[in-house]
Design an enzyme around this catalytic site. Structure first.
Site, PDB file in Angstrom:
ATOM      1  CG  HIS A 165      -5.273 -39.424 -22.842  1.00  0.00           C
ATOM      2  ND1 HIS A 165      -6.211 -40.346 -22.440  1.00  0.00           N
ATOM      3  CD2 HIS A 165      -4.631 -39.023 -21.723  1.00  0.00           C
ATOM      4  CE1 HIS A 165      -6.135 -40.485 -21.121  1.00  0.00           C
ATOM      5  NE2 HIS A 165      -5.187 -39.699 -20.662  1.00  0.00           N
ATOM      6  CB  SER A 170      -3.665 -44.432 -10.330  1.00  0.00           C
ATOM      7  OG  SER A 170      -4.908 -44.772 -10.929  1.00  0.00           O
ATOM      8  CG  ASN A 199      -5.598 -34.895 -19.257  1.00  0.00           C
ATOM      9  OD1 ASN A 199      -6.446 -34.052 -19.554  1.00  0.00           O
ATOM     10  ND2 ASN A 199      -5.576 -36.114 -19.784  1.00  0.00           N
ATOM     11  CE  LYS A 218      -7.623 -38.332 -17.649  1.00  0.00           C
ATOM     12  NZ  LYS A 218      -7.665 -39.746 -17.381  1.00  0.00           N
ATOM     13  CD  GLU A 220      -9.224 -40.774 -20.491  1.00  0.00           C
ATOM     14  OE1 GLU A 220      -9.320 -39.541 -20.657  1.00  0.00           O
ATOM     15  OE2 GLU A 220      -8.844 -41.284 -19.423  1.00  0.00           O
ATOM     16  N   GLY A 273      -7.217 -43.861 -13.936  1.00  0.00           N
ATOM     17  CA  GLY A 273      -8.480 -43.638 -13.232  1.00  0.00           C
ATOM     18  C   GLY A 273      -8.957 -44.854 -12.448  1.00  0.00           C
ATOM     19  CD  GLU A 275      -1.550 -40.879 -19.416  1.00  0.00           C
ATOM     20  OE1 GLU A 275      -1.413 -40.081 -18.488  1.00  0.00           O
ATOM     21  OE2 GLU A 275      -2.585 -40.945 -20.104  1.00  0.00           O
TER      22      GLU A 275
HETATM   23  P1  13P Z   1      -5.433 -40.589 -13.509  1.00  0.00           P
HETATM   24  O1  13P Z   1      -4.286 -39.878 -12.828  1.00  0.00           O
HETATM   25  O2  13P Z   1      -6.785 -40.078 -13.082  1.00  0.00           O
HETATM   26  O3  13P Z   1      -5.308 -42.069 -13.443  1.00  0.00           O
HETATM   27  O4  13P Z   1      -5.352 -40.203 -15.081  1.00  0.00           O
HETATM   28  C1  13P Z   1      -4.139 -40.320 -15.736  1.00  0.00           C
HETATM   29  C2  13P Z   1      -4.284 -39.749 -17.101  1.00  0.00           C
HETATM   30  O5  13P Z   1      -4.965 -40.293 -17.945  1.00  0.00           O
HETATM   31  C3  13P Z   1      -3.602 -38.474 -17.380  1.00  0.00           C
HETATM   32  O6  13P Z   1      -3.634 -38.164 -18.732  1.00  0.00           O
END
Ligand code: 13P
Length: 253
Positions: free
Chosen positions: A97, A215, A9, A11, A99, A175, A169
């Site tokens: 997600h 992560s 992803n 983003k 976010e 992140g 997640e």
């Molecule tokens: P990270 O691997 O940067 O922690 O992000 C995970 C994520 O949100 C994938 O959708």
């Protein structure tokens, strides 16, 4: 045997040139290095999707979108419909997600509508769920994750549910560099699979791929991916670089 999926992803990262470079490298590297039961998916921003999809036309690497609207078309300025994605031969779409939940106010009820629309269009949704740090510290992680899965997905028929991919997640691991331990992740994955089994039966529950995200990196991927109920990864930061993305995929043995 459940399919392993390693999905990147991106983003809101990478310009077009960087994105093209990344998929060209991934596609070139994967031939000899990846187990045949692993599917690689790249999930760029919408505006790169068509170009990336065209570049990957003859590659086994699949494509996905990061979001879609819950209607097939109409006066929804700035939105992208699932039928447009399906028409472009996009395979996957991330729905729910954290976010999107956190910054764009997406609720389980809205996500249920998005899931319906994505499935109707013929896309494979990757439905994300996960608890915040406060919820985990309050001992609420099982309840919260079950609630998100139940309200987003448990209205689906067996046939519809069989097309789903899920992704756990934990919000506190995204992140942040903090990964769930393999025990913490396995506990949630196996709990959610048991709930799917109660609702849809054991045979279907055993077929559904449940990915872990938060992560994940080459250094921790083997331990996470060797857990019985973890069937791949949804990768953020480490998917922006071809070597680390491929190395995570290589951790599936
Ligand atoms: P990270 O691997 O940067 O922690 O992000 C995970 C994520 O949100 C994938 O959708």
């Amino acid at each position: 045997m459940r399919k392993y999926i390693i999905a990147g992803n991106w983003k809101m990262n990478l310009n077009l040139e960087q994105g093209y470079g990344l998929v060209t490298e991934i596609s070139g590297m994967m031939q000899d290095e990846i187990h045949s039961n692993v599917e690689l998916v790249v999930i760029p921003p919408f505006i790169h999707l068509h170009g990336v999809q065209t570049l990957l036309k003859d590659s086994p690497v699949k494509t996905g979108a990061q979001n879609c609207h819950h209607k097939t078309g109409g006066a929804y300025t700035g939105e992208i419909s699932p039928t447009m994605l399906a028409d472009m031969k996009i395979d996957y779409v991330i729905i729910g997600h954290s976010e999107r939940r956190q910054y764009f106010g997406e609720t389980n009820a809205l996500l249920a509508e998005k899931i319906n629309a994505a499935l109707d269009a013929g896309l494979t949704p990757i439905y994300c769920f996960g608890e915040t740090l406060e919820e985990r510290e309050a001992g609420q992680e099982l309840n919260v994750n079950f609630q998100q899965v139940k309200e987003g997905l448990f209205h689906l028929s067996e046939e519809q549910f069989s097309k789903m991919v899920l992704a756990y997640e934990p919000v506190w691991a995204i992140g942040t560099g903090k990964t769930a331990t393999s025990e913490q992740a396995q506990e949630i994955h196996s709990f959610i699979r048991s709930k799917i089994s109660e609702k849809y039966g054991n045979a279907l529950a055993e077929e559904i791929s449940i990915l872990y995200g938060g992560s994940m990196k080459p250094g921790n991927a083997s331990e996470l991916l060797s857990c019985k109920d973890i069937d791949g990864g949804l990768i953020g930061g480490a998917a922006l670089e071809s070597r680390s993305f491929i190395d995570i995929a290589k951790a599936v043995v």
